[in-house]
Design a protein around this motif. Structure first.
Motif, PDB file in Angstrom:
ATOM      1  N   TRP A  74     -42.324 -47.643  12.597  1.00 39.20           N
ATOM      2  CA  TRP A  74     -41.448 -48.232  13.616  1.00 39.20           C
ATOM      3  C   TRP A  74     -40.996 -49.616  13.167  1.00 39.20           C
ATOM      4  O   TRP A  74     -39.829 -49.979  13.310  1.00 39.20           O
ATOM      5  CB  TRP A  74     -42.189 -48.371  14.950  1.00 39.20           C
ATOM      6  N   GLU A 120     -37.165 -50.830  12.233  1.00 37.28           N
ATOM      7  CA  GLU A 120     -36.515 -51.927  12.956  1.00 37.28           C
ATOM      8  C   GLU A 120     -36.068 -53.020  11.991  1.00 37.28           C
ATOM      9  O   GLU A 120     -35.014 -53.635  12.199  1.00 37.28           O
ATOM     10  CB  GLU A 120     -37.451 -52.488  14.022  1.00 37.28           C
ATOM     11  N   TRP A 166     -27.810 -48.624  20.904  1.00 35.98           N
ATOM     12  CA  TRP A 166     -29.070 -49.353  20.875  1.00 35.98           C
ATOM     13  C   TRP A 166     -29.234 -50.210  22.134  1.00 35.98           C
ATOM     14  O   TRP A 166     -28.338 -50.974  22.489  1.00 35.98           O
ATOM     15  CB  TRP A 166     -29.123 -50.264  19.642  1.00 35.98           C
ATOM     16  N   GLU A 214     -40.716 -50.765  18.909  1.00 36.97           N
ATOM     17  CA  GLU A 214     -41.059 -49.634  19.777  1.00 36.97           C
ATOM     18  C   GLU A 214     -39.848 -48.781  20.128  1.00 36.97           C
ATOM     19  O   GLU A 214     -40.011 -47.655  20.621  1.00 36.97           O
ATOM     20  CB  GLU A 214     -41.723 -50.132  21.066  1.00 36.97           C
ATOM     21  N   ARG A 215     -38.643 -49.290  19.877  1.00 35.43           N
ATOM     22  CA  ARG A 215     -37.457 -48.491  20.169  1.00 35.43           C
ATOM     23  C   ARG A 215     -37.450 -47.191  19.347  1.00 35.43           C
ATOM     24  O   ARG A 215     -36.772 -46.230  19.697  1.00 35.43           O
ATOM     25  CB  ARG A 215     -36.179 -49.293  19.905  1.00 35.43           C
ATOM     26  N   TRP A 233     -37.574 -41.669  18.846  1.00 36.43           N
ATOM     27  CA  TRP A 233     -36.135 -41.853  18.591  1.00 36.43           C
ATOM     28  C   TRP A 233     -35.545 -40.665  17.852  1.00 36.43           C
ATOM     29  O   TRP A 233     -36.176 -40.082  16.970  1.00 36.43           O
ATOM     30  CB  TRP A 233     -35.959 -43.132  17.781  1.00 36.43           C
TER      31      TRP A 233
END
Length: 253
Positions: free
Chosen positions: A115, A119, A165, A174-175, A179
């Motif tokens: 993650w 990012e 986004w 954490e997005r 996903w």
């Protein structure tokens, strides 16, 4: 010539462009010499190494590959491995700028590490944009492009597009939990698919290398970050912090 010249001049013009082409030619000659040494027995090398494997690989006719082809394939390994150093610099920058996110990585599993690196790849630019000239006249979403028009694909902007986004200006690893990627909503290494689009086939290798590096920096190494210039220019390709990322007083845990 430096290996970095092979990926630092893709959008350059003039002298820098020709410097990159010369570097490619010199690197090919350099590697071809190693291939000859391996085949003639002048260089002993571990059988598990890529140079040995490529040097002795045979085609469908049972013949050894041309040494020029071997050199190209070796460069296809060296170039992305060296280019990943840019992402490593961005990893260091992210850990310095977002220490609260770094703390979450101590002892973390592979998923959380990934993650974080995803990012990093979204938040920071590697190539801020890609440039090309159109081959034909065409219309796209109400815009007319004439043949020969210089066009720029905003890679950095696409990776921060608010339609794709949530809170795109926020560093939020954490997005990436749960996903779902599409060919064009996340394009740090090109868009489309790997077979017919302009997406880097080495993207998976990049992720693995970044994940291993992040795990080492977080869980096996301690270091200090001296004062330096962390800014970078969006017209640089690749976009590297002006002072790179410098660390000192490093020690193993």
């Amino acid at each position: 010539a430096q290996i970095s010249d092979l990926f630092e001049s893709p959008a350059a013009l003039g002298l820098q462009h020709w410097k990159g082409r010369r570097a490619r030619s010199e690197a090919n000659d350099w590697i071809e010499g190693f291939v000859e040494d391996v085949r003639e027995g002048r260089l002993e090398i571990d059988h598990g190494k890529a140079l040995y494997t490529f040097s002795w690989h045979r085609d469908e006719k049972g013949e050894l590959l041309d040494k020029g082809i071997v050199a190209v394939e070796i460069l296809n390994l060296l170039r992305p491995m060296t280019a990943v150093s840019v992402w490593v610099a961005m990893i260091g920058l992210a850990m310095h700028e977002f220490p609260e996110e770094r703390e979450k990585l101590t002892g973390a599993g592979q998923e959380r590490l990934e993650w974080f690196i995803q990012e990093v790849r979204r938040y920071y630019p590697f190539f801020p944009f890609a440039a090309a000239r159109t081959d034909v006249d065409f219309e796209w979403q109400g815009y007319h492009f004439e043949e020969g028009t210089l066009t720029l694909l905003d890679l950095y902007g696409t990776n921060r597009h608010p339609a794709d986004w949530v809170h795109p200006q926020t560093f939020m690893p954490e997005r990436f939990e749960g996903w779902q990627q599409t060919p064009f909503n996340f394009i740090p290494q090109g868009g489309g698919d790997y077979d017919f689009g302009h997406r880097c086939a080495g993207e998976f290798v990049t992720i693995v290398m970044m994940r291993a590096t992040l795990d080492f920096l977080v869980n096996r190494l301690e270091y200090d970050v001296p004062e330096q210039d962390f800014s970078f220019e969006f017209n640089d390709i690749p976009a590297v912090p002006n002072d790179k990322i410098k660390i000192n007083n490093y020690r193993f845990k």
